[in-house]
Design a protein around this motif. Sequence first.
Motif, short mmCIF file in Angstrom:
data_model
loop_
_atom_site.label_atom_id
_atom_site.label_comp_id
_atom_site.label_asym_id
_atom_site.label_seq_id
_atom_site.Cartn_x
_atom_site.Cartn_y
_atom_site.Cartn_z
N PRO A 118 4.39 -14.70 -20.54
CA PRO A 118 4.49 -13.58 -19.94
C PRO A 118 5.60 -13.64 -18.79
O PRO A 118 5.53 -14.75 -18.04
CB PRO A 118 2.99 -13.62 -19.29
CG PRO A 118 2.44 -14.97 -19.49
CD PRO A 118 3.04 -15.65 -20.43
N SER A 119 6.01 -12.85 -18.38
CA SER A 119 6.86 -12.57 -17.29
C SER A 119 6.14 -12.60 -15.86
O SER A 119 4.62 -12.42 -15.85
CB SER A 119 7.60 -11.43 -17.12
OG SER A 119 6.89 -10.43 -16.95
N SER A 120 6.72 -13.00 -14.65
CA SER A 120 5.79 -12.84 -13.31
C SER A 120 5.23 -11.54 -13.15
O SER A 120 4.06 -11.39 -12.86
CB SER A 120 6.76 -13.23 -12.26
OG SER A 120 7.34 -14.48 -12.36
N ALA A 121 5.96 -10.59 -13.45
CA ALA A 121 5.19 -9.20 -13.30
C ALA A 121 4.07 -8.86 -14.29
O ALA A 121 3.09 -8.37 -13.69
CB ALA A 121 6.25 -8.06 -13.55
N GLU A 122 4.09 -9.46 -15.47
CA GLU A 122 2.95 -9.06 -16.39
C GLU A 122 1.72 -10.18 -15.81
O GLU A 122 0.65 -9.71 -15.98
CB GLU A 122 3.36 -9.88 -17.78
CG GLU A 122 4.18 -8.64 -18.53
CD GLU A 122 4.81 -9.41 -19.86
OE1 GLU A 122 5.23 -8.54 -20.58
OE2 GLU A 122 4.85 -10.77 -20.06
N ILE A 123 2.02 -11.27 -15.36
CA ILE A 123 0.82 -12.14 -14.65
C ILE A 123 0.34 -11.55 -13.48
O ILE A 123 -0.86 -11.17 -13.30
CB ILE A 123 1.35 -13.40 -14.12
CG1 ILE A 123 2.04 -14.38 -15.37
CG2 ILE A 123 0.49 -14.16 -13.43
CD1 ILE A 123 2.68 -15.65 -15.07
N LEU A 124 1.14 -10.84 -12.72
CA LEU A 124 0.56 -10.08 -11.63
C LEU A 124 -0.26 -8.87 -12.13
O LEU A 124 -1.31 -8.26 -11.51
CB LEU A 124 1.48 -9.38 -10.71
CG LEU A 124 2.31 -10.31 -9.93
CD1 LEU A 124 3.57 -9.76 -8.90
CD2 LEU A 124 1.34 -11.09 -8.93
N THR A 125 0.21 -8.17 -13.19
CA THR A 125 -0.49 -6.97 -13.77
C THR A 125 -1.83 -7.53 -14.29
O THR A 125 -2.90 -6.99 -14.09
CB THR A 125 0.30 -6.61 -15.16
OG1 THR A 125 1.60 -5.75 -14.32
CG2 THR A 125 -0.55 -5.34 -15.76
N ARG A 126 -1.97 -8.66 -14.96
CA ARG A 126 -3.10 -9.26 -15.73
C ARG A 126 -4.01 -9.53 -14.32
O ARG A 126 -5.19 -9.47 -14.49
CB ARG A 126 -2.99 -10.52 -16.37
CG ARG A 126 -2.46 -10.35 -17.64
CD ARG A 126 -3.22 -9.38 -18.69
NE ARG A 126 -4.10 -10.28 -19.18
CZ ARG A 126 -5.61 -10.32 -18.97
NH1 ARG A 126 -6.19 -9.15 -18.12
NH2 ARG A 126 -6.68 -10.91 -19.57
N LEU A 127 -3.49 -9.94 -13.25
CA LEU A 127 -4.36 -10.27 -11.93
C LEU A 127 -5.14 -9.22 -11.54
O LEU A 127 -6.32 -9.27 -11.10
CB LEU A 127 -3.51 -11.12 -11.08
CG LEU A 127 -3.32 -12.54 -11.40
CD1 LEU A 127 -2.39 -12.86 -10.31
CD2 LEU A 127 -4.57 -13.42 -11.28
#
Length: 340
Positions: A118-127
């Motif tokens: 996952p990209s950094s943006a996707e990680i932030l979205t999951r958080l």
Amino acid sequence: MSYSVNPAAFRSIFAVPSDIVDKHIRLANGHQLKVLLWILRNSPDKPDLNEMCKALKITKDDATDYLQYWVENGILSGNNNTYSESQNEEAMPKVPKAKEPSPVVNTQSTDETVPSKPSSAEILTRLEESPEIGHLFNEAQMKLGKTIGYDGQCTLLLIHDHYGLPTEVIFMMIDYCVSVGKTNYSYIHTVGKDWGLREIDTIDKAAEQIEALRNTQTLWTEFSKSVGITNTRPTPKQMDIVRRWSEEFKYKADIIILAYEAMVENTGKFNLNYMNKVLANWYQKGYRTPEDIRNGEIEFQKAKNKPAKTAGGDNASYDLEKFKEQSLHSELKYERKKKK
């Protein structure tokens, strides 16, 4: 209070890409920023990983994890290796006359599609979507005793989202990895993937798996000490083979040592696949104790010295070497038990 840079500090400078501040200063952790700054200052073309680890007082495993963030985001160029399982296997010692250890057969299917990180943006979205993910990162960070950077977050998300392990099972898995001294993310990912494929997705299943792994580790430790192997932490692939000896064959270290001796005598190098074939043949022939094996050898010797008639009526001796060749090198048909 206002701040300004002391002009004397500009006597020695180096370039820092603007994207590091514009895009990553909030996402990257302190360790990731430190390793990048060290590279930019000291050796931007060919970084010396050992020198960097010495200067920053970090381990090579952690350094590769921190650097992976910058590789994934296009700041650094790299081969995407993070102290892989194959590098750990190269540390396996050789027995006398060995040239190099033979590779261990991968029992996992090679047809499985490898999930993308996952990209950094996707990680932030999951958080933002799931407070459970934030709890997973924080708890894992405490258990591992180090900051969970981009590579660690990717590893945990893949184990949770792609391989389907709930957080409580991941915590048990991390506790096990810490207990055997393997906390690099490559190893954690390998174990998590294995548990996911085996559907070890409950606390009870995880507890049973950990007990089996510890029994396997005990068998390996007893065997390795007896024959002088210094690596007390086999790789997950090697553990799969040794686990078969422990759980399916029910063999103890004394029989494993006999197989090791047969391997040395016939190949002169460390080869778990060869040992596995020897032990599988012994198991199929009903040998369950060292005494069974010794008695079997006696019978082979008797058969060798006993005259035997050929189809034309001529006497012939039993070829013991041929028997050994058949016993040790014949193809085995092994079928994994189906899950109930």
